[in-house]
Scaffold this active site. Structure first.
Site, PDB file in Angstrom:
ATOM      1  N   ARG A  88       0.835  -1.208   0.000  1.00  0.00           N
ATOM      2  CA  ARG A  88       0.000   0.000   0.000  1.00  0.00           C
ATOM      3  C   ARG A  88       0.866   1.253   0.000  1.00  0.00           C
ATOM      4  O   ARG A  88       0.535   2.241  -0.646  1.00  0.00           O
ATOM      5  CB  ARG A  88      -0.955   0.020   1.196  1.00  0.00           C
ATOM      6  CG  ARG A  88      -2.034  -1.018   1.099  1.00  0.00           C
ATOM      7  CD  ARG A  88      -2.913  -0.784  -0.137  1.00  0.00           C
ATOM      8  NE  ARG A  88      -3.779  -1.916  -0.350  1.00  0.00           N
ATOM      9  CZ  ARG A  88      -3.804  -2.654  -1.453  1.00  0.00           C
ATOM     10  NH1 ARG A  88      -3.028  -2.381  -2.459  1.00  0.00           N
ATOM     11  NH2 ARG A  88      -4.623  -3.660  -1.564  1.00  0.00           N
ATOM     12  N   GLU A  91       2.016   1.589  -3.458  1.00  0.00           N
ATOM     13  CA  GLU A  91       0.924   2.128  -4.266  1.00  0.00           C
ATOM     14  C   GLU A  91       0.792   3.642  -4.066  1.00  0.00           C
ATOM     15  O   GLU A  91       0.591   4.394  -5.025  1.00  0.00           O
ATOM     16  CB  GLU A  91      -0.382   1.428  -3.888  1.00  0.00           C
ATOM     17  CG  GLU A  91      -1.582   1.854  -4.694  1.00  0.00           C
ATOM     18  CD  GLU A  91      -2.841   1.117  -4.253  1.00  0.00           C
ATOM     19  OE1 GLU A  91      -2.928   0.685  -3.084  1.00  0.00           O
ATOM     20  OE2 GLU A  91      -3.750   0.990  -5.081  1.00  0.00           O
ATOM     21  N   SER A 114      15.844  13.585   3.550  1.00  0.00           N
ATOM     22  CA  SER A 114      16.686  12.560   4.151  1.00  0.00           C
ATOM     23  C   SER A 114      15.851  11.429   4.733  1.00  0.00           C
ATOM     24  O   SER A 114      14.802  11.657   5.331  1.00  0.00           O
ATOM     25  CB  SER A 114      17.535  13.172   5.268  1.00  0.00           C
ATOM     26  OG  SER A 114      18.256  12.164   5.947  1.00  0.00           O
TER      27      SER A 114
END
Length: 147
Positions: A88, A91, A114
């Site tokens: 997820r 995604e 960073s």
């Protein structure tokens, strides 16, 4: 990675008009990351939103259909994780990664966030429709060095 021609056209027009994603978001009452997502083909504009953006960017009206047609999301080159929760996040980066990159670089300049000088918070937000996950990332901005 090759950007779609519509993305290139929108980004070029935005640059030529000296507009930010925030400027365009204010114009159509949307968040800047959402507008960037639209530019990268990861969101769908209403006809009214498309018309306003086309006018602001001085583009042709035939682009309205392109901006208001639901896209195929997640078009970055795939290296797919197998764990469902991690997938997820993958995604999310597929859909919002390039828009977030552009918004960050508009605000800070050319550089990166960073992952070493970095913190992340995960909170639970109770919701009667189903609890929600709140993820907050905070990373030091590192400008690219010129030499």
């Amino acid at each position: 990675m090759t950007l779609p021609s519509l993305t290139k056209l929108l980004l070029k027009a935005k640059k030529e008009k000296n507009l930010s994603f925030e400027d365009l978001g204010n114009l159509i009452n949307r968040d800047e990351v959402w507008v960037a997502s639209l530019f990268y083909g990861q969101a769908t504009a209403s006809e009214e939103e498309a018309t306003s953006l086309i006018a602001a960017l001085d583009l042709t009206s035939d682009l309205k259909e392109d901006l208001s047609t639901p896209p195929v999301k997640g078009c970055l080159d795939p290296v797919i994780p197998t764990d469902p929760l991690i997938y997820r996040f993958y995604e999310i980066m597929q859909v919002y990664g390039l828009p977030m990159k552009d918004v960050i670089q508009e605000k800070f300049g050319d550089g990166i966030m960073s992952a070493i000088d970095f913190s992340i918070e995960v909170d639970k937000v109770e919701d009667p429709k189903g609890d929600r996950v709140l993820v907050k990332m905070c990373g030091k901005f590192l400008p690219y060095k010129k030499w």
